[in-house]
Design an enzyme around this catalytic site. Structure first.
Site, PDB file in Angstrom:
ATOM      1  CG  ASP A  61     -22.648   4.403   9.269  1.00  0.00           C
ATOM      2  OD1 ASP A  61     -22.844   3.602  10.191  1.00  0.00           O
ATOM      3  OD2 ASP A  61     -21.949   4.146   8.277  1.00  0.00           O
ATOM      4  CB  CYS A 104     -38.136  -9.222  19.944  1.00  0.00           C
ATOM      5  SG  CYS A 104     -37.115  -8.068  19.023  1.00  0.00           S
ATOM      6  CB  CYS A 158     -39.871 -13.232  17.759  1.00  0.00           C
ATOM      7  SG  CYS A 158     -39.156 -13.450  16.119  1.00  0.00           S
ATOM      8  CB  CYS A 208     -32.898 -12.264  13.948  1.00  0.00           C
ATOM      9  SG  CYS A 208     -33.202 -11.848  15.663  1.00  0.00           S
ATOM     10  CB  CYS A 243     -30.471 -11.222  11.243  1.00  0.00           C
ATOM     11  SG  CYS A 243     -29.477  -9.749  11.022  1.00  0.00           S
ATOM     12  CB  CYS A 283     -37.287  -9.281  11.199  1.00  0.00           C
ATOM     13  SG  CYS A 283     -38.051  -8.345  12.534  1.00  0.00           S
TER      14      CYS A 283
HETATM   15  C1  B12 Z   1     -19.802  -0.947  13.727  1.00  0.00           C
HETATM   16  C2  B12 Z   1     -21.099  -1.066  12.988  1.00  0.00           C
HETATM   17  C3  B12 Z   1     -21.371  -2.280  12.380  1.00  0.00           C
HETATM   18  C4  B12 Z   1     -20.563  -3.549  12.621  1.00  0.00           C
HETATM   19  C5  B12 Z   1     -21.176  -4.220  13.868  1.00  0.00           C
HETATM   20  C6  B12 Z   1     -20.311  -4.225  15.038  1.00  0.00           C
HETATM   21  C7  B12 Z   1     -21.136  -4.320  16.323  1.00  0.00           C
HETATM   22  N1  B12 Z   1     -20.857  -5.342  17.113  1.00  0.00           N
HETATM   23  O1  B12 Z   1     -21.982  -3.488  16.585  1.00  0.00           O
HETATM   24  C8  B12 Z   1     -20.895  -4.370  11.364  1.00  0.00           C
HETATM   25  C9  B12 Z   1     -19.908  -4.016  10.252  1.00  0.00           C
HETATM   26  C10 B12 Z   1     -20.870  -5.888  11.545  1.00  0.00           C
HETATM   27  C11 B12 Z   1     -22.268  -3.820  11.047  1.00  0.00           C
HETATM   28  C12 B12 Z   1     -23.240  -4.533  10.407  1.00  0.00           C
HETATM   29  C13 B12 Z   1     -24.464  -3.999  10.040  1.00  0.00           C
HETATM   30  N2  B12 Z   1     -24.851  -2.712  10.170  1.00  0.00           N
HETATM   31 CO1  B12 Z   1     -23.834  -1.401  11.161  1.00  0.00          CO
HETATM   32  N3  B12 Z   1     -23.063  -0.025  12.187  1.00  0.00           N
HETATM   33  C14 B12 Z   1     -21.997   0.013  12.897  1.00  0.00           C
HETATM   34  C15 B12 Z   1     -21.872   1.390  13.556  1.00  0.00           C
HETATM   35  C16 B12 Z   1     -20.870   2.228  12.743  1.00  0.00           C
HETATM   36  C17 B12 Z   1     -21.452   1.379  15.016  1.00  0.00           C
HETATM   37  C18 B12 Z   1     -22.276   0.390  15.856  1.00  0.00           C
HETATM   38  C19 B12 Z   1     -21.784   0.365  17.271  1.00  0.00           C
HETATM   39  O2  B12 Z   1     -21.520   1.392  17.843  1.00  0.00           O
HETATM   40  N4  B12 Z   1     -21.647  -0.822  17.798  1.00  0.00           N
HETATM   41  C20 B12 Z   1     -21.252  -0.996  19.143  1.00  0.00           C
HETATM   42  C21 B12 Z   1     -22.442  -1.571  19.832  1.00  0.00           C
HETATM   43  C22 B12 Z   1     -22.020  -2.072  21.192  1.00  0.00           C
HETATM   44  O3  B12 Z   1     -23.359  -0.504  19.941  1.00  0.00           O
HETATM   45  P1  B12 Z   1     -24.774  -0.434  19.171  1.00  0.00           P
HETATM   46  O4  B12 Z   1     -24.874  -1.637  18.339  1.00  0.00           O
HETATM   47  O5  B12 Z   1     -24.930   0.864  18.472  1.00  0.00           O
HETATM   48  O6  B12 Z   1     -25.820  -0.355  20.311  1.00  0.00           O
HETATM   49  C23 B12 Z   1     -25.888  -1.378  21.169  1.00  0.00           C
HETATM   50  C24 B12 Z   1     -25.569  -0.950  22.551  1.00  0.00           C
HETATM   51  O7  B12 Z   1     -25.393   0.432  22.570  1.00  0.00           O
HETATM   52  C25 B12 Z   1     -26.730  -1.477  23.284  1.00  0.00           C
HETATM   53  N5  B12 Z   1     -27.654  -0.505  23.793  1.00  0.00           N
HETATM   54  C26 B12 Z   1     -28.186   0.583  23.220  1.00  0.00           C
HETATM   55  N6  B12 Z   1     -29.028   1.153  24.043  1.00  0.00           N
HETATM   56  C27 B12 Z   1     -29.053   0.378  25.150  1.00  0.00           C
HETATM   57  C28 B12 Z   1     -29.739   0.505  26.301  1.00  0.00           C
HETATM   58  C29 B12 Z   1     -29.556  -0.481  27.268  1.00  0.00           C
HETATM   59  C30 B12 Z   1     -30.369  -0.400  28.438  1.00  0.00           C
HETATM   60  C31 B12 Z   1     -28.624  -1.559  27.090  1.00  0.00           C
HETATM   61  C32 B12 Z   1     -28.402  -2.591  28.108  1.00  0.00           C
HETATM   62  C33 B12 Z   1     -27.931  -1.652  25.914  1.00  0.00           C
HETATM   63  C34 B12 Z   1     -28.171  -0.674  24.982  1.00  0.00           C
HETATM   64  O8  B12 Z   1     -27.528  -2.241  22.457  1.00  0.00           O
HETATM   65  C35 B12 Z   1     -27.348  -1.794  21.181  1.00  0.00           C
HETATM   66  C36 B12 Z   1     -27.725  -2.891  20.223  1.00  0.00           C
HETATM   67  O9  B12 Z   1     -26.870  -4.003  20.350  1.00  0.00           O
HETATM   68  C37 B12 Z   1     -23.347   1.938  13.441  1.00  0.00           C
HETATM   69  C38 B12 Z   1     -23.457   3.439  13.267  1.00  0.00           C
HETATM   70  C39 B12 Z   1     -23.300   4.161  14.580  1.00  0.00           C
HETATM   71  N7  B12 Z   1     -22.480   5.167  14.571  1.00  0.00           N
HETATM   72  O10 B12 Z   1     -23.943   3.813  15.550  1.00  0.00           O
HETATM   73  C40 B12 Z   1     -23.867   1.176  12.199  1.00  0.00           C
HETATM   74  C41 B12 Z   1     -25.324   0.730  12.197  1.00  0.00           C
HETATM   75  C42 B12 Z   1     -25.619   0.106  13.528  1.00  0.00           C
HETATM   76  N8  B12 Z   1     -25.330  -0.289  11.167  1.00  0.00           N
HETATM   77  C43 B12 Z   1     -26.412  -0.320  10.456  1.00  0.00           C
HETATM   78  C44 B12 Z   1     -26.703  -1.295   9.479  1.00  0.00           C
HETATM   79  C45 B12 Z   1     -27.810  -0.988   8.489  1.00  0.00           C
HETATM   80  C46 B12 Z   1     -25.992  -2.491   9.452  1.00  0.00           C
HETATM   81  C47 B12 Z   1     -26.369  -3.755   8.664  1.00  0.00           C
HETATM   82  C48 B12 Z   1     -27.849  -4.062   8.641  1.00  0.00           C
HETATM   83  C49 B12 Z   1     -25.834  -3.620   7.221  1.00  0.00           C
HETATM   84  C50 B12 Z   1     -26.079  -4.829   6.334  1.00  0.00           C
HETATM   85  N9  B12 Z   1     -27.278  -5.008   5.801  1.00  0.00           N
HETATM   86  O11 B12 Z   1     -25.172  -5.570   6.069  1.00  0.00           O
HETATM   87  C51 B12 Z   1     -25.554  -4.830   9.428  1.00  0.00           C
HETATM   88  C52 B12 Z   1     -26.427  -5.424  10.528  1.00  0.00           C
HETATM   89  C53 B12 Z   1     -25.771  -6.435  11.380  1.00  0.00           C
HETATM   90  C54 B12 Z   1     -26.570  -6.603  12.658  1.00  0.00           C
HETATM   91  N10 B12 Z   1     -27.288  -7.694  12.809  1.00  0.00           N
HETATM   92  O12 B12 Z   1     -26.553  -5.680  13.466  1.00  0.00           O
HETATM   93  C55 B12 Z   1     -27.381   0.764  10.881  1.00  0.00           C
HETATM   94  C56 B12 Z   1     -28.526   0.120  11.679  1.00  0.00           C
HETATM   95  C57 B12 Z   1     -29.881   0.713  11.372  1.00  0.00           C
HETATM   96  C58 B12 Z   1     -30.907   0.112  12.272  1.00  0.00           C
HETATM   97  N11 B12 Z   1     -32.130   0.061  11.791  1.00  0.00           N
HETATM   98  O13 B12 Z   1     -30.643  -0.252  13.382  1.00  0.00           O
HETATM   99  C59 B12 Z   1     -26.438   1.725  11.720  1.00  0.00           C
HETATM  100  C60 B12 Z   1     -27.111   2.406  12.887  1.00  0.00           C
HETATM  101  C61 B12 Z   1     -25.911   2.773  10.715  1.00  0.00           C
HETATM  102  C62 B12 Z   1     -26.913   3.892  10.488  1.00  0.00           C
HETATM  103  N12 B12 Z   1     -26.562   5.104  10.830  1.00  0.00           N
HETATM  104  O14 B12 Z   1     -28.014   3.673  10.021  1.00  0.00           O
HETATM  105  N13 B12 Z   1     -22.410  -2.562  11.546  1.00  0.00           N
HETATM  106  S1  SF4 Z   2     -36.628 -11.556  14.041  1.00  0.00           S
HETATM  107 FE1  SF4 Z   2     -37.219  -9.422  14.485  1.00  0.00          FE
HETATM  108  S2  SF4 Z   2     -38.888  -9.570  15.984  1.00  0.00           S
HETATM  109 FE2  SF4 Z   2     -37.864 -11.556  15.918  1.00  0.00          FE
HETATM  110  S3  SF4 Z   2     -36.364 -11.435  17.568  1.00  0.00           S
HETATM  111 FE3  SF4 Z   2     -35.304 -10.835  15.702  1.00  0.00          FE
HETATM  112  S4  SF4 Z   2     -35.472  -8.619  15.652  1.00  0.00           S
HETATM  113 FE4  SF4 Z   2     -36.983  -9.341  17.133  1.00  0.00          FE
HETATM  114  S1  SF4 Z   3     -26.127  -9.517   9.120  1.00  0.00           S
HETATM  115 FE1  SF4 Z   3     -26.034 -11.709   8.536  1.00  0.00          FE
HETATM  116  S2  SF4 Z   3     -24.145 -12.497   9.491  1.00  0.00           S
HETATM  117 FE2  SF4 Z   3     -24.610 -10.498  10.454  1.00  0.00          FE
HETATM  118  S3  SF4 Z   3     -25.823 -11.006  12.263  1.00  0.00           S
HETATM  119 FE3  SF4 Z   3     -27.312 -10.690  10.616  1.00  0.00          FE
HETATM  120  S4  SF4 Z   3     -27.629 -12.733   9.697  1.00  0.00           S
HETATM  121 FE4  SF4 Z   3     -25.783 -12.840  10.954  1.00  0.00          FE
END
Ligand code: B12
Ligand code: SF4
Ligand code: SF4
Length: 378
Positions: free
Chosen positions: A129, A183, A186, A189, A239, A243
């Site tokens: 993380d 997905c 669907c 979310c 969200c 799912c």
């Molecule tokens: C910052 C962060 C947050 C921020 C989100 C900011 C954001 N816009 O991402 C906040 C605080 C809001 C947050 C919320 C949550 N988080 Co968070 N968060 C992180 C953290 C530390 C960094 C994420 C990051 O780098 N974001 C930047 C975006 C741009 O990158 P990304 O989301 O990782 O990946 C995206 C891109 O890289 C892109 N991508 C990836 N591969 C590819 C390939 C191609 C071809 C393309 C085009 C794009 C692409 O798509 C990805 C998905 O959007 C990670 C841990 C980590 N070090 O990765 C945990 C992490 C993502 N979080 C996690 C969790 C559990 C949550 C929550 C569910 C917690 C909760 N229940 O409240 C929520 C979920 C919200 C949601 N719907 O995503 C888990 C997710 C587990 C999982 N099954 O995916 C992580 C991985 C922590 C962990 N080690 O387990 N989080």
């Molecule tokens: S609810 Fe689950 S299966 Fe449906 S679009 Fe969102 S992540 Fe994908």
């Molecule tokens: S964690 Fe809650 S507020 Fe954040 S994207 Fe999912 S439904 Fe929206």
């Protein structure tokens, strides 16, 4: 048995529900997406995030130059039941991943035997993380699952209620391929998110996500955001709850869940949270993920949730919170009283205006009094 297979079967014995291997090459597309999203302001609000971090997190060799492989791992976390009781007074909600022992420590501990296996073949660095690593990009490329439209990684059979970790190693391991699943049509979310944080499929605006406001944000929650937070006091699972992949997923293995030890009540009594002083907060939440908000953040969130629930029986507890040593809590308690309204709330707010030293808390109390409406109608 070869090293990769040995590693994978050991990982499963340790409770990981998915394990895969990808190369240590940069995650080019994810890097591009991450840089663009950072530039577009979608990561705004996270003081510890930067463009440099976005770039570097996609290149495992920046921190481990000898790296050849990345082992990606997924560990299940508790899944709280939806709905629930209002017994004993208004209750808040805590996201499943935060219940019980802090997952950072837990996953590091579970990875240790795997690191030992790898060490003989060279360097191994772990991530859970908060390291500079795109956890989801690594997991997706290692074939653990696919990136859902809610941005979370979905593991076939287990869904998204998993936490991700990686071991970056110099060992040359057998590589896995990404899954070809999506997905489909669907979009449940995207529709359920109360704040519109999922601005496009797979794209999250941090500044709208309830998880950001209730966990990461340390200060005043903007007035327009507060009503959207509902009863969440730490994180948000909406969200994920909606799912269909999660709904049909296998229940987490009780043995793996036992690693979280005593689980925090996912529906805490809000008025009780408001009674916690620093010591009581430490006793209850130290060692859990909830520690991250500190007392001031959690009690701030409890006030917001009480304002949203609108139960007049909470007025005395909020009145007491108006005398809390933390201005952050006093200000949000004032807002909550304004939401609840009525003569009791008015009395508390009038009193605070006479004694409150902080200008912004007084401004909150004045706004709250206005929100209470004219006395004639009370
Ligand atoms: C910052 C962060 C947050 C921020 C989100 C900011 C954001 N816009 O991402 C906040 C605080 C809001 C947050 C919320 C949550 N988080 Co968070 N968060 C992180 C953290 C530390 C960094 C994420 C990051 O780098 N974001 C930047 C975006 C741009 O990158 P990304 O989301 O990782 O990946 C995206 C891109 O890289 C892109 N991508 C990836 N591969 C590819 C390939 C191609 C071809 C393309 C085009 C794009 C692409 O798509 C990805 C998905 O959007 C990670 C841990 C980590 N070090 O990765 C945990 C992490 C993502 N979080 C996690 C969790 C559990 C949550 C929550 C569910 C917690 C909760 N229940 O409240 C929520 C979920 C919200 C949601 N719907 O995503 C888990 C997710 C587990 C999982 N099954 O995916 C992580 C991985 C922590 C962990 N080690 O387990 N989080
Ligand atoms: S609810 Fe689950 S299966 Fe449906 S679009 Fe969102 S992540 Fe994908
Ligand atoms: S964690 Fe809650 S507020 Fe954040 S994207 Fe999912 S439904 Fe929206």
């Amino acid at each position: 048995m070869g090293l990769t297979n040995e590693l994978k079967s050991r990982a499963r014995e340790l409770g990981f529900v998915a394990v895969g291997v990808t190369s240590a090459d940069p995650f080019k597309e994810a890097q591009q997406a991450s840089i663009e999203r950072t530039g577009a302001g979608l990561m705004d609000g996270l003081g510890w995030w930067s463009r440099e971090r976005a770039e570097s997190s996609a290149e495992p060799r920046r921190r481990t130059p000898a790296a050849r492989s990345v082992v990606a791992l997924a560990f299940p976390h508790p899944v709280p039941p939806t709905g629930g009781t209002a017994d004993g007074g208004p209750r808040g909600r805590i996201a499943g991943y935060a219940l019980g022992r802090d997952y950072h420590e837990l996953l590091e501990e579970r990875m240790a035997p795997l690191v030992d296996l790898l060490k003989e073949r060279g360097a191994a660095k772990t991530y859970v993380d908060h390291g500079w690593m795109l956890d989801r990009a690594a997991a997706a490329r290692a074939g653990l699952g696919w990136l859902g439209k809610n941005t979370n990684l979905l593991v076939p059979g287990h869904g998204s209620y998993v936490l991700l970790a990686e071991i970056v190693t110099a060992a040359e391991l057998d590589l896995d391929q990404p899954l070809k699943k999506t997905c489909g049509s669907c979009d449940a979310c995207l529709r359920i998110c109360p704040t519109g944080a999922l601005v496009a499929p797979g794209v999250l605006d941090n500044r709208r996500c309830i998880a950001f406001w209730t966990i990461e944000h340390k200060g005043v929650i903007p007035v327009e955001i507060r009503p959207l937070i509902g009863d969440w006091v730490f994180g948000c699972d909406l969200c994920q709850e909606v799912c269909p992949i999660n709904r049909s997923a296998a229940a987490p293995d009780p043995q793996a869940l036992a690693a979280y030890r005593a689980l925090t009540n996912h529906r805490p009594l809000l008025e009780e949270l408001l009674t916690l002083d620093e010591t009581a907060f430490r006793v209850r939440f130290r060692g859990t993920a909830i520690w991250r908000t500190r007392r001031s953040g959690l009690l701030r969130n409890a006030c917001v949730a009480l304002g949203n629930i609108g139960d007049r029986d909470a007025i005395p507890a909020l009145g007491r919170a108006l005398a809390d040593p933390e201005p952050l809590i006093r200000g949000h308690a004032a807002w909550a009283l304004g939401r609840i309204g009525g003569a009791g709330a008015r009395r508390q707010l009038d009193a605070v205006l006479r004694r409150e030293p902080e200008a912004w808390v007084r401004a909150e109390a004045e706004m709250a009094l206005e929100a209470c409406g004219s006395l004639v109608f009370r």
